[in-house]
Write an enzyme that holds these catalytic residues in place. Sequence first.
Site, PDB file in Angstrom:
ATOM      1  CB  SER A 137      -0.947  -0.003   1.191  1.00  0.00           C
ATOM      2  OG  SER A 137      -0.254  -0.152   2.401  1.00  0.00           O
ATOM      3  CD  GLU A 138       1.115   4.973   0.885  1.00  0.00           C
ATOM      4  OE1 GLU A 138       2.071   5.444   0.226  1.00  0.00           O
ATOM      5  OE2 GLU A 138      -0.065   5.343   0.753  1.00  0.00           O
ATOM      6  CB  THR A 139       7.284   2.077  -1.405  1.00  0.00           C
ATOM      7  OG1 THR A 139       6.827   0.753  -1.711  1.00  0.00           O
ATOM      8  CG2 THR A 139       8.803   2.077  -1.342  1.00  0.00           C
TER       9      THR A 139
END
Length: 286
Positions: free
Chosen positions: A48-50
């Site tokens: 969902s996030e990096t």
Amino acid sequence: MTSRPWRIVDAFASEPFAGNPAAILLLEADDELSDDLQQQIAAEANLSETAFVRPRDDGRWDLRWFTPTAEVDLCGHATLAAGHVLLDEFRRGLDVGPDGEVLDHQEVVFVTRSGTLRAVKGKDGIIIDLPAVLAVPEWDADLREAVGGALGAQPVELLGTEHDPHEDRNLVAVYADAATVRSLQPDMAEVAKLAGGVIATAPADDPDVDIVSRYFTPQYGIPEDPVTGSAHCTLGPYWCQRLGKGILQAAQVSARGGRLGVRPWNDRVFLSGQAVTVVTGELRLP
């Protein structure tokens, strides 16, 4: 070929494979990654996030967040994960004694698209300091009907975040009970037509928790986010006022699930939670 430290951290979780996973890439001060390369790395990670973390000359850290499809202005769980990596694993920003004990300065400061954010090492995890994002009632009956149709149940109240561009705002669908939030089966194609994302929330049915939520944002490549710190920048002020409380215990009731402490204060919201590193390695940069 250059390599940099790479971590996958489960944020807002006390054990592996719960909470919300975030990839963290620790860069060097002179690294200059193009926006396209950072987006490619985030797509490769497919979480969902990096988060991309880079030290600055002034002792602070540049922090950027990318979903698999786009850069975003604010991400709570990846900020907590980055704080966990720096404070718990690398212990950067901490004064550490000869036996590894923390002596002082248990904080890192991030420079982001949402201003200056802080991550502090607390007794039971990491505390992050984020901007409050207030919501106001949405009176459009057609929009309320569309939200109910997309989520599979009509909310008792509909809110929209203030000051955000219309296409980027979050909608907040308030339900009467936690069971309804858990049982929602959204039509993601219809949710994607609504706004930047949709938060579904209700009072909790657990005596140890005050509120529950779920968050859907297929527009950004995340059909359902496991645990969303930034959503609680809106839920915290709303529910504290409604419930008459200064601090909330919140549960995001996705399949993975996660717990957060939530404390609004003036124009900020302080979120607390634990984090667990589940992958340790290096990423090769082209």
